[in-house]
Design a protein around this motif. Structure first.
Motif, PDB file in Angstrom:
ATOM      1  N   ARG A  38      71.227  22.987  -3.851  1.00 29.44           N
ATOM      2  CA  ARG A  38      70.741  21.887  -4.676  1.00 29.44           C
ATOM      3  C   ARG A  38      71.665  21.677  -5.868  1.00 29.44           C
ATOM      4  O   ARG A  38      72.348  22.596  -6.304  1.00 29.44           O
ATOM      5  CB  ARG A  38      69.312  22.131  -5.147  1.00 29.44           C
ATOM      6  CG  ARG A  38      69.151  23.276  -6.131  1.00 29.44           C
ATOM      7  CD  ARG A  38      67.678  23.506  -6.420  1.00 29.44           C
ATOM      8  NE  ARG A  38      67.469  24.590  -7.380  1.00 29.44           N
ATOM      9  CZ  ARG A  38      66.276  25.093  -7.692  1.00 29.44           C
ATOM     10  NH1 ARG A  38      65.174  24.597  -7.113  1.00 29.44           N
ATOM     11  NH2 ARG A  38      66.178  26.063  -8.575  1.00 29.44           N
ATOM     12  N   VAL A  48      70.155  27.729  -2.754  1.00 30.14           N
ATOM     13  CA  VAL A  48      68.714  27.919  -2.907  1.00 30.14           C
ATOM     14  C   VAL A  48      68.219  28.968  -1.921  1.00 30.14           C
ATOM     15  O   VAL A  48      67.505  29.893  -2.280  1.00 30.14           O
ATOM     16  CB  VAL A  48      67.972  26.592  -2.675  1.00 30.14           C
ATOM     17  CG1 VAL A  48      66.462  26.806  -2.715  1.00 30.14           C
ATOM     18  CG2 VAL A  48      68.393  25.550  -3.690  1.00 30.14           C
ATOM     19  N   SER A  62      65.219  32.183  -8.589  1.00 27.29           N
ATOM     20  CA  SER A  62      64.328  31.173  -9.151  1.00 27.29           C
ATOM     21  C   SER A  62      63.327  30.608  -8.139  1.00 27.29           C
ATOM     22  O   SER A  62      62.340  29.987  -8.532  1.00 27.29           O
ATOM     23  CB  SER A  62      65.142  30.019  -9.745  1.00 27.29           C
ATOM     24  OG  SER A  62      65.944  29.420  -8.736  1.00 27.29           O
ATOM     25  N   VAL A  63      63.568  30.834  -6.852  1.00 29.72           N
ATOM     26  CA  VAL A  63      62.673  30.267  -5.837  1.00 29.72           C
ATOM     27  C   VAL A  63      61.985  31.333  -4.991  1.00 29.72           C
ATOM     28  O   VAL A  63      61.149  30.998  -4.138  1.00 29.72           O
ATOM     29  CB  VAL A  63      63.412  29.273  -4.913  1.00 29.72           C
ATOM     30  CG1 VAL A  63      64.136  28.216  -5.729  1.00 29.72           C
ATOM     31  CG2 VAL A  63      64.379  29.986  -3.975  1.00 29.72           C
ATOM     32  N   MET A  82      58.821  24.222   0.386  1.00 28.88           N
ATOM     33  CA  MET A  82      58.848  24.423  -1.053  1.00 28.88           C
ATOM     34  C   MET A  82      57.438  24.294  -1.599  1.00 28.88           C
ATOM     35  O   MET A  82      56.832  23.224  -1.502  1.00 28.88           O
ATOM     36  CB  MET A  82      59.768  23.391  -1.715  1.00 28.88           C
ATOM     37  CG  MET A  82      61.175  23.377  -1.137  1.00 28.88           C
ATOM     38  SD  MET A  82      62.285  22.258  -2.022  1.00 28.88           S
ATOM     39  CE  MET A  82      61.540  20.681  -1.623  1.00 28.88           C
ATOM     40  N   LEU A  85      56.020  23.673  -6.758  1.00 24.98           N
ATOM     41  CA  LEU A  85      57.193  23.031  -7.338  1.00 24.98           C
ATOM     42  C   LEU A  85      56.994  22.800  -8.830  1.00 24.98           C
ATOM     43  O   LEU A  85      55.885  22.554  -9.303  1.00 24.98           O
ATOM     44  CB  LEU A  85      57.477  21.716  -6.626  1.00 24.98           C
ATOM     45  CG  LEU A  85      58.081  21.863  -5.217  1.00 24.98           C
ATOM     46  CD1 LEU A  85      57.901  20.586  -4.410  1.00 24.98           C
ATOM     47  CD2 LEU A  85      59.555  22.230  -5.322  1.00 24.98           C
ATOM     48  N   ASP A  89      62.871  22.357 -10.383  1.00 25.03           N
ATOM     49  CA  ASP A  89      63.287  22.191  -8.992  1.00 25.03           C
ATOM     50  C   ASP A  89      63.820  20.785  -8.708  1.00 25.03           C
ATOM     51  O   ASP A  89      64.292  20.522  -7.598  1.00 25.03           O
ATOM     52  CB  ASP A  89      62.116  22.485  -8.052  1.00 25.03           C
ATOM     53  CG  ASP A  89      61.601  23.898  -8.175  1.00 25.03           C
ATOM     54  OD1 ASP A  89      60.371  24.092  -8.222  1.00 25.03           O
ATOM     55  OD2 ASP A  89      62.441  24.833  -8.230  1.00 25.03           O
ATOM     56  N   TYR A  93      68.952  17.947  -2.849  1.00 29.13           N
ATOM     57  CA  TYR A  93      69.013  19.112  -1.970  1.00 29.13           C
ATOM     58  C   TYR A  93      69.902  18.798  -0.765  1.00 29.13           C
ATOM     59  O   TYR A  93      69.752  17.742  -0.140  1.00 29.13           O
ATOM     60  CB  TYR A  93      67.612  19.499  -1.508  1.00 29.13           C
ATOM     61  CG  TYR A  93      66.826  20.200  -2.582  1.00 29.13           C
ATOM     62  CD1 TYR A  93      66.364  19.508  -3.697  1.00 29.13           C
ATOM     63  CD2 TYR A  93      66.550  21.572  -2.507  1.00 29.13           C
ATOM     64  CE1 TYR A  93      65.666  20.147  -4.709  1.00 29.13           C
ATOM     65  CE2 TYR A  93      65.855  22.211  -3.503  1.00 29.13           C
ATOM     66  CZ  TYR A  93      65.400  21.502  -4.602  1.00 29.13           C
ATOM     67  OH  TYR A  93      64.705  22.146  -5.596  1.00 29.13           O
TER      68      TYR A  93
END
Length: 115
Positions: A38, A48, A62-63, A82, A85, A89, A93
């Motif tokens: 992303r 990501v 972070s994800v 995802m 969110l 974010d 992407y």
């Protein structure tokens, strides 16, 4: 030559979910690796989530716990689920694959998280 077509982006509110899809023009079983990147405005493109040919996955810190990368070998599809969110974010992407040592990119799909 590999062609990638992403879909599934959009505008959502904080806390909601989206699933991104990437259609791959070759048999994904033959790919070295696949992933989602992303790029937010003013920032560098970042990884990501990734998945190797053997199915090993990795995620950006972070994800972790919120995003899940998966693939459907029969359909030659890559997905990114995802959840939870947040505004951080928000980005374009991109689907990415590595085939015979070469990286290929999709055109990108916009994800915007805003109330």
């Amino acid at each position: 030559q590999v062609q990638l077509v992403e879909s599934g982006g959009g505008l959502v509110q904080p806390g909601e979910s989206l699933r991104l899809s990437c259609a791959v023009s070759v048999n994904i079983f033959s790919l070295n690796s696949m992933g989602w990147y992303r790029q937010a405005p003013g920032k560098q493109r970042e990884l990501v989530a990734g998945i190797t040919g053997g199915g090993t996955t990795n995620y950006a810190d972070s994800v972790k716990g919120r995003f899940t990368i998966s693939r459907d070998i029969a359909k030659n599809m890559l997905y990114l689920q995802m959840n939870s969110l947040n505004s951080e974010d928000t980005a374009v992407y991109y689907c990415n694959v590595r085939f015979n040592g070469i990286h290929y990119w999709g055109q990108g799909t916009q994800v915007t998280v805003s109330s």
